[in-house]
Design a protein around this motif. Structure first.
Motif, PDB file in Angstrom:
ATOM      1  N   GLU A 154      -6.714   5.937  -3.206  1.00  0.00           N
ATOM      2  CA  GLU A 154      -5.682   4.989  -3.631  1.00  0.00           C
ATOM      3  C   GLU A 154      -6.288   4.075  -4.686  1.00  0.00           C
ATOM      4  N   ILE A 155      -5.724   4.112  -5.883  1.00  0.00           N
ATOM      5  CA  ILE A 155      -6.274   3.363  -7.008  1.00  0.00           C
ATOM      6  C   ILE A 155      -5.236   2.372  -7.530  1.00  0.00           C
ATOM      7  N   PRO A 156      -5.636   1.132  -7.838  1.00  0.00           N
ATOM      8  CA  PRO A 156      -4.668   0.178  -8.395  1.00  0.00           C
ATOM      9  C   PRO A 156      -4.049   0.706  -9.688  1.00  0.00           C
ATOM     10  N   LYS A 157      -2.768   0.472  -9.846  1.00  0.00           N
ATOM     11  CA  LYS A 157      -2.046   0.977 -11.024  1.00  0.00           C
ATOM     12  C   LYS A 157      -2.700   0.564 -12.350  1.00  0.00           C
ATOM     13  N   PRO A 158      -3.038  -0.720 -12.542  1.00  0.00           N
ATOM     14  CA  PRO A 158      -3.625  -1.095 -13.831  1.00  0.00           C
ATOM     15  C   PRO A 158      -4.931  -0.366 -14.123  1.00  0.00           C
ATOM     16  N   LEU A 159      -5.732  -0.142 -13.087  1.00  0.00           N
ATOM     17  CA  LEU A 159      -7.003   0.547 -13.276  1.00  0.00           C
ATOM     18  C   LEU A 159      -6.775   2.021 -13.598  1.00  0.00           C
ATOM     19  N   PHE A 160      -5.833   2.629 -12.882  1.00  0.00           N
ATOM     20  CA  PHE A 160      -5.479   4.015 -13.184  1.00  0.00           C
ATOM     21  C   PHE A 160      -5.044   4.138 -14.641  1.00  0.00           C
TER      22      PHE A 160
ATOM     23  N   THR B  72       0.834  -1.191   0.000  1.00  0.00           N
ATOM     24  CA  THR B  72       0.000   0.000   0.000  1.00  0.00           C
ATOM     25  C   THR B  72       0.875   1.250   0.000  1.00  0.00           C
ATOM     26  N   ILE B  73       0.228   2.384  -0.199  1.00  0.00           N
ATOM     27  CA  ILE B  73       0.933   3.658  -0.136  1.00  0.00           C
ATOM     28  C   ILE B  73       1.566   3.812   1.250  1.00  0.00           C
ATOM     29  N   SER B  74       2.816   4.277   1.298  1.00  0.00           N
ATOM     30  CA  SER B  74       3.549   4.370   2.561  1.00  0.00           C
ATOM     31  C   SER B  74       3.008   5.502   3.431  1.00  0.00           C
ATOM     32  N   GLN B  75       3.319   5.429   4.720  1.00  0.00           N
ATOM     33  CA  GLN B  75       2.916   6.475   5.648  1.00  0.00           C
ATOM     34  C   GLN B  75       3.598   7.795   5.284  1.00  0.00           C
ATOM     35  N   GLU B  76       4.837   7.715   4.812  1.00  0.00           N
ATOM     36  CA  GLU B  76       5.537   8.938   4.396  1.00  0.00           C
ATOM     37  C   GLU B  76       4.809   9.609   3.236  1.00  0.00           C
ATOM     38  N   GLN B  77       4.356   8.817   2.264  1.00  0.00           N
ATOM     39  CA  GLN B  77       3.617   9.378   1.140  1.00  0.00           C
ATOM     40  C   GLN B  77       2.297   9.985   1.593  1.00  0.00           C
ATOM     41  N   ARG B  78       1.624   9.317   2.529  1.00  0.00           N
ATOM     42  CA  ARG B  78       0.371   9.860   3.046  1.00  0.00           C
ATOM     43  C   ARG B  78       0.602  11.151   3.824  1.00  0.00           C
ATOM     44  N   SER B  79       1.689  11.217   4.576  1.00  0.00           N
ATOM     45  CA  SER B  79       2.001  12.433   5.329  1.00  0.00           C
ATOM     46  C   SER B  79       2.282  13.593   4.381  1.00  0.00           C
TER      47      SER B  79
ATOM     48  N   PHE C   7      -0.242  11.921  -6.536  1.00  0.00           N
ATOM     49  CA  PHE C   7       0.716  12.374  -5.529  1.00  0.00           C
ATOM     50  C   PHE C   7       1.824  11.377  -5.244  1.00  0.00           C
ATOM     51  N   GLY C   8       1.551  10.089  -5.388  1.00  0.00           N
ATOM     52  CA  GLY C   8       2.569   9.116  -5.028  1.00  0.00           C
ATOM     53  C   GLY C   8       2.298   7.765  -5.657  1.00  0.00           C
ATOM     54  N   PHE C   9       3.385   7.044  -5.943  1.00  0.00           N
ATOM     55  CA  PHE C   9       3.330   5.723  -6.571  1.00  0.00           C
ATOM     56  C   PHE C   9       3.938   4.691  -5.633  1.00  0.00           C
ATOM     57  N   ASN C  10       3.483   3.456  -5.765  1.00  0.00           N
ATOM     58  CA  ASN C  10       4.277   2.312  -5.343  1.00  0.00           C
ATOM     59  C   ASN C  10       4.116   1.231  -6.406  1.00  0.00           C
ATOM     60  N   ASP C  11       4.502   0.002  -6.102  1.00  0.00           N
ATOM     61  CA  ASP C  11       4.462  -1.050  -7.124  1.00  0.00           C
ATOM     62  C   ASP C  11       3.044  -1.395  -7.568  1.00  0.00           C
ATOM     63  N   GLU C  12       2.063  -1.141  -6.710  1.00  0.00           N
ATOM     64  CA  GLU C  12       0.714  -1.613  -6.982  1.00  0.00           C
ATOM     65  C   GLU C  12      -0.336  -0.535  -7.130  1.00  0.00           C
ATOM     66  N   SER C  13      -0.124   0.648  -6.548  1.00  0.00           N
ATOM     67  CA  SER C  13      -1.193   1.638  -6.520  1.00  0.00           C
ATOM     68  C   SER C  13      -0.657   3.059  -6.643  1.00  0.00           C
ATOM     69  N   ILE C  14      -1.600   3.993  -6.812  1.00  0.00           N
ATOM     70  CA  ILE C  14      -1.291   5.410  -6.972  1.00  0.00           C
ATOM     71  C   ILE C  14      -2.206   6.193  -6.048  1.00  0.00           C
ATOM     72  N   LEU C  15      -1.657   7.169  -5.337  1.00  0.00           N
ATOM     73  CA  LEU C  15      -2.421   8.022  -4.436  1.00  0.00           C
ATOM     74  C   LEU C  15      -2.815   9.296  -5.174  1.00  0.00           C
ATOM     75  N   LEU C  16      -4.120   9.612  -5.177  1.00  0.00           N
ATOM     76  CA  LEU C  16      -4.655  10.736  -5.936  1.00  0.00           C
ATOM     77  C   LEU C  16      -5.300  11.768  -5.021  1.00  0.00           C
ATOM     78  N   PHE C  17      -5.187  13.041  -5.403  1.00  0.00           N
ATOM     79  CA  PHE C  17      -6.077  14.077  -4.877  1.00  0.00           C
ATOM     80  C   PHE C  17      -7.175  14.287  -5.908  1.00  0.00           C
ATOM     81  N   ASP C  18      -8.414  14.128  -5.460  1.00  0.00           N
ATOM     82  CA  ASP C  18      -9.570  14.340  -6.332  1.00  0.00           C
ATOM     83  C   ASP C  18     -10.318  15.573  -5.839  1.00  0.00           C
TER      84      ASP C  18
END
Length: 211
Positions: A172-178, A2-9, A143-154
């Protein structure tokens, strides 16, 4: 993963001052307002910021027809050039290139256009595509990526969540779906960001003047 705590902060600190859309089809001008405002804050150039009316003008906003990126460079670049920035619009980026823009301190966060099917996917949204103008493609800020998902501001989150939840959670949206929503079914979706221009030396300027 999942998106890391650092990315969420980072997300929470950045979007705490972001504007959420209040009117139909304003996701693009509101996103533009936010990425330029964040760039102004991070670089200490308060005068770089624009207001919502200027953002609406830059994207040719119409409450019924939505917005367009056709004139955004023409209308914004004279202002941005005073601070050595310019708009960039690209319809052929891949995910690695998008992540590079997010990580680059000389760039704003990017705005991406997503297929309207994204609106059906978000669990918090009670509207369906076709209501309140949502047949229009929607724009968000990654805002941020990892291997599986992307964090978005909507910018539309506050329509469907209370302001405190909208500011702290993100989507947080799965990369393939994004990628599916970003690439589009028939029309390639665009990505827009603000980028620092290369500095010109006096020799370069003189050489151009001699041509």
């Amino acid at each position: 993963m999942t998106i890391s705590q650092e990315q969420r902060s980072t997300y929470q600190s950045k979007v705490s001052e972001f504007t959420h859309q209040r009117d139909i089809n304003t996701c693009l001008p509101v996103s533009l307002l936010n990425i330029i405002g964040e760039l102004a804050d991070s670089t200490g150039n308060d005068e770089l910021s624009i207001d919502l009316d200027r953002a609406k003008d830059a994207v040719d906003y119409d409450p019924f027809m939505g917005s367009s990126t056709e004139f955004v460079g023409e209308r914004l670049d004279p202002h941005l050039a005073d601070f050595n920035y310019k708009t960039v619009l690209d319809r052929a980026l891949d995910l690695d290139e998008l992540d590079e823009i997010i990580q680059d301190p000389s760039c704003s966060y990017p705005i991406v256009e997503l297929d309207s099917r994204y609106l059906d996917w978000v669990d918090a949204y009670e509207v369906q595509a076709g209501m309140s103008g949502t047949l229009q493609p929607h724009t968000v800020v990654p805002f941020g990526f990892n291997d599986e998902s992307i964090l978005l501001f909507d910018p539309m989150l506050e329509y469907h969540l209370d302001p405190e939840r909208a500011s702290s959670n993100g989507i947080e949206i799965p990369k393939p779906l994004f990628y599916e929503y970003w690439s589009g079914e028939s029309v390639p979706r665009w990505t827009l960001w603000i980028e620092q221009q290369e500095q010109q030396t006096f020799d370069q300027i003189d050489t151009r003047g001699d041509e």
